[in-house]
Design an enzyme around this catalytic site. Structure first.
Site, short mmCIF file in Angstrom:
data_model
loop_
_atom_site.label_atom_id
_atom_site.label_comp_id
_atom_site.label_asym_id
_atom_site.label_seq_id
_atom_site.Cartn_x
_atom_site.Cartn_y
_atom_site.Cartn_z
N GLN A 161 55.26 31.27 36.23
CA GLN A 161 56.40 31.39 35.33
C GLN A 161 56.98 32.82 35.37
O GLN A 161 56.23 33.79 35.20
CB GLN A 161 55.94 31.03 33.90
CG GLN A 161 57.06 31.01 32.88
CD GLN A 161 58.08 29.90 33.13
OE1 GLN A 161 57.73 28.77 33.43
NE2 GLN A 161 59.36 30.23 33.01
N LYS A 203 56.52 21.88 30.66
CA LYS A 203 56.22 21.49 32.05
C LYS A 203 54.89 20.75 32.10
O LYS A 203 54.76 19.72 32.76
CB LYS A 203 56.19 22.72 32.96
CG LYS A 203 57.57 23.24 33.29
CD LYS A 203 57.57 24.62 33.91
CE LYS A 203 58.99 25.13 34.09
NZ LYS A 203 59.07 26.55 34.43
N ASP A 247 58.48 25.71 43.23
CA ASP A 247 59.72 26.34 42.75
C ASP A 247 60.68 26.58 43.92
O ASP A 247 61.86 26.84 43.71
CB ASP A 247 59.39 27.71 42.11
CG ASP A 247 59.54 27.68 40.59
OD1 ASP A 247 60.18 26.75 40.08
OD2 ASP A 247 59.01 28.60 39.94
#
Ligand code: NDP
Length: 302
Positions: free
Chosen positions: A102, A58, A125
């Protein structure tokens, strides 16, 4: 069908590269016109090897696209309080437009509490309950990356999904449910199937667009697929191959399903790369909203 589909295979890697190019162009435009560069902060707690790889990828993609990347690798014994304090700092930072924590988090940290602490306007997200609500009622907000990628992949096979019957196997908050909302927005007739669905093969066979988001290798057999369907395989399963080596497979028995599908995504190289590409798009959208400027035209249609 777009040129991303070759021999019935929807090339997620190629589409992700195309999206990333557009994001790079958009970043350059924002910098030139408005004098800011979008920034993404990724927070990892602990040593999980798969998570480390995801976080590294990422970060690399973010900098490749010309954006600022802020990586925080915190030790496994980080307390919930310490993590919440870090999120509060990132919420307040003017350089950080997107925050991603994460998952999974270590057991002693309440993941729901952490996600709730992220500023919804920086929640790239799209997991915050405010963003889930915005999606449900059709207000602008940040939408989870994997479902966004799935819709874009399906549209490579057929630009207009309107009126098609879509069956999504899996009802998680991060894939199945938001994808159902997005496909409804595309005017599909949507069915969400799950572990309690009766006669799943028959339900799947109705689908013009069949999405598998379960986490069971090869669950969807070839004869579950309607002739001419678009098949999107979200599953990522690590299995041992005949040679004893680990390899990744999806939730769909690819070789069989391919015989009947008009277009199908492979694993790897389908949904996975698109998830990161859409994270970049979400960071761009978040940055533009925070600076109150329009998202550059180059990203129209994504
Ligand atoms: P979850 O475990 O949260 O959800 C799985 C869903 O599948 C549940 O709704 C469950 O039903 C359903 N299910 C389980 N077994 C069956 C069965 N035998 N028949 C029908 N439905 C079943 O998974 P996620 O949504 O988080 O992820 C799904 C898969 O997608 C995983 O392999 C994951 O690794 C992958 N993934 C890939 C991403 C990517 O970037 N490519 C991103 C996110 C996930 P019930 O609700 O009834 O228990």
């Amino acid at each position: 069908m777009s040129d991303i589909v070759q021999d019935g295979i929807i090339d997620g890697k190629a589409l992700a590269a195309r999206v990333q190019e557009k994001v790079s162009a958009a970043v350059a435009e924002l910098k030139a016109r408005h004098g800011f560069v979008p920034g993404l902060a990724v927070v990892l707690v602990g040593e999980d090897p798969a998570s480390r790889v995801y976080v590294r990828n990422k970060g690399r993609r973010t900098t490749e696209a010309g954006m600022k990347s802020f990586e925080y690798q915190l030790p496994a014994d980080t307390t919930e309080e310490q993590l919440l304090a870090r999120i509060a700092e990132l919420n307040a930072s003017r350089e950080v437009h997107g925050i991603l924590v994460q998952l999974p988090l270590p057991k002693h940290i309440d993941a729901a509490k952490v996600i709730d602490a992220i500023d919804p306007d920086k929640d790239v997200d799209g997991f915050h309950v405010i963003n889930a609500g915005r999606l449900a009622v059709g207000k602008p907000g940040l939408v989870p990356c994997t479902p966004l990628g799935c819709v874009l992949l399906a549209k490579q096979a057929r630009a207009d999904l309107s009126g098609l019957e879509a069956v999504i196997i899996g009802r998680s908050n991060i894939v199945g449910k938001p994808l159902a909302q997005l496909l409804l927005n595309e005017n599909c007739t949507v069915i969400i199937a799950h572990s309690r669905t009766r006669d799943l093969p028959a339900v799947a066979r109705r689908a013009d667009v069949l999405v598998a988001a379960v986490g069971r290798p090869g669950l969807v057999k070839g004869d579950w697929v309607k002739e001419g369907a678009i098949v999107i395989d979200v599953g990522i399963n690590r299995v041992e191959g005949d040679d004893g080596k680990a390899r990744l497979v999806g939730d769909v028995a690819f070789a069989e399903a391919r015989q009947r599908a008009a277009a199908i995504t492979p694993v790897p190289g389908g949904v996975g790369p698109m998830t990161i590409a859409m994270l970049l798009v979400n960071t761009m959208r978040a940055a533009c909203a925070q600076h109150d400027v329009m998202v550059p035209e180059v990203l129209a249609g994504i």
